[in-house]
Design a protein around this motif. Sequence first.
Motif, short mmCIF file in Angstrom:
data_model
loop_
_atom_site.label_atom_id
_atom_site.label_comp_id
_atom_site.label_asym_id
_atom_site.label_seq_id
_atom_site.Cartn_x
_atom_site.Cartn_y
_atom_site.Cartn_z
N PHE A 8 -1.17 -32.49 11.01
CA PHE A 8 -1.46 -31.19 11.61
C PHE A 8 -2.92 -30.78 11.41
CE2 PHE A 8 3.21 -29.88 10.82
CZ PHE A 8 3.59 -30.45 12.01
N LEU A 9 -3.38 -30.91 10.17
CA LEU A 9 -4.74 -30.49 9.86
C LEU A 9 -5.78 -31.35 10.59
CD1 LEU A 9 -4.34 -29.76 6.03
CD2 LEU A 9 -4.39 -28.12 7.91
N GLU A 10 -5.48 -32.63 10.73
CA GLU A 10 -6.40 -33.49 11.48
C GLU A 10 -6.47 -33.07 12.94
OE1 GLU A 10 -4.96 -37.44 10.89
OE2 GLU A 10 -5.87 -37.65 8.89
N LYS A 11 -5.33 -32.72 13.52
CA LYS A 11 -5.31 -32.26 14.91
C LYS A 11 -6.04 -30.93 15.07
CE LYS A 11 -1.24 -34.61 16.79
NZ LYS A 11 -1.29 -35.73 15.88
N ASN A 61 -7.69 -21.13 13.06
CA ASN A 61 -7.78 -20.69 11.67
C ASN A 61 -6.45 -20.12 11.18
OD1 ASN A 61 -10.47 -21.43 11.34
ND2 ASN A 61 -11.23 -19.46 12.10
N THR A 62 -5.80 -19.35 12.07
CA THR A 62 -4.50 -18.78 11.71
C THR A 62 -3.48 -19.88 11.43
OG1 THR A 62 -4.85 -16.78 13.03
CG2 THR A 62 -2.57 -17.36 12.53
N MET A 63 -3.44 -20.89 12.30
CA MET A 63 -2.48 -21.97 12.12
C MET A 63 -2.78 -22.76 10.85
SD MET A 63 -1.30 -24.89 14.82
CE MET A 63 -0.50 -23.67 15.86
N ARG A 64 -4.04 -23.00 10.58
CA ARG A 64 -4.41 -23.74 9.37
C ARG A 64 -3.96 -22.97 8.12
NH1 ARG A 64 -9.32 -24.66 10.58
NH2 ARG A 64 -9.23 -26.88 11.14
N ASN A 65 -4.16 -21.66 8.12
CA ASN A 65 -3.75 -20.83 6.98
C ASN A 65 -2.23 -20.79 6.84
OD1 ASN A 65 -6.41 -20.20 6.33
ND2 ASN A 65 -6.44 -18.38 7.61
N GLU A 66 -1.51 -20.71 7.96
CA GLU A 66 -0.05 -20.67 7.92
C GLU A 66 0.51 -21.97 7.35
OE1 GLU A 66 2.04 -18.28 8.49
OE2 GLU A 66 0.57 -16.80 9.14
N LEU A 67 -0.07 -23.09 7.77
CA LEU A 67 0.38 -24.39 7.28
C LEU A 67 0.17 -24.52 5.77
CD1 LEU A 67 -0.93 -26.68 10.15
CD2 LEU A 67 1.47 -26.39 9.50
N LYS A 68 -0.96 -24.04 5.29
CA LYS A 68 -1.24 -24.13 3.86
C LYS A 68 -0.39 -23.15 3.06
CE LYS A 68 -5.97 -25.85 4.40
NZ LYS A 68 -7.40 -25.59 4.18
#
Length: 300
Positions: free
Chosen positions: A166-169, A238-245
């Motif tokens: 996910f983070l790579e994408k 940025n929102t998606m990256r924060n939600e995943l973490k």
Amino acid sequence: MYGAKKIMIRSMTGFGRAVVTENDRKFTVELKSVNHRYLDMSVRLPKKFAIYDSEVRNVVKEYAIRGKVEISVSYEDLSKSDTDLVYNEKLAEEYFNYGKMIAEKFSLRNDIAVSTIMRSPDVLTMTDSDSDEEELVEVLKKTVALACKQLVETRSAEGENLLKDFLEKLDFMQETVDNIAKRSPASIAEYRAKIEEKVRELLANTDIDNNRIAAEVTMYADKVCVDEELVRLKSHINTMRNELKKGGELGKRLDFVTQEMNRESNTILSKCSDIAISNYGIDLKTTIERLENRFRMLNN
């Protein structure tokens, strides 16, 4: 309670197995799970434990939120010392009578033997004579919980791989957005120059103020500006990256964010005729679709 430890994200694909033997009673539980929109369980239990289907399901619910989960339970009595052989006389009589009736109906030789009736289902059954049923159920639930913990471990390991993907994408999407932002000013300038040239050709023999022409050209050129869409896309990434973490129950939240991403990428594609930006927009759409497919694998 047999609650599982909370982790960041989990896949819906996994396997778990546990074997517990207590007081010469052995339970073996196997769990298999694959992707599914909701939690869908199928439970296979030995006949004598069929009434405890709901107890097994309740234990699994403590470990899984989504996924199609197959639960298989087997039971062995290793003691061989406190079991009774139960004879169902009425059922044996029915087997015999039906066999006799079939023989007469079709003019066949009646070859029913004692061994035939003894082998018929449920004529002879083994039952525990003095076992503690509540104790057995607790051992069953314990075994299910241990299998669930292994299921969680395999789902967690796959979840770590999914998170990395996910983070790579998202990094690729961020890079693509930056490329669009770099190309956009030149694209707008080129578009404006083309419009202005066309307008001047069409109005070559008319008396219209150059400032008016410039204003009209600017208005049409602004329609291909994607600055707002790029700002919103960066925010969604940025929102998606924060939600995943952050982890937790991600399904609905990530689904909403991907819908918003799709909206912005569609707008960029509809606004721009620039080939480079169109290609970047297609890359965005493709990556978003891959993210959506991957999100369907999440248990959270």
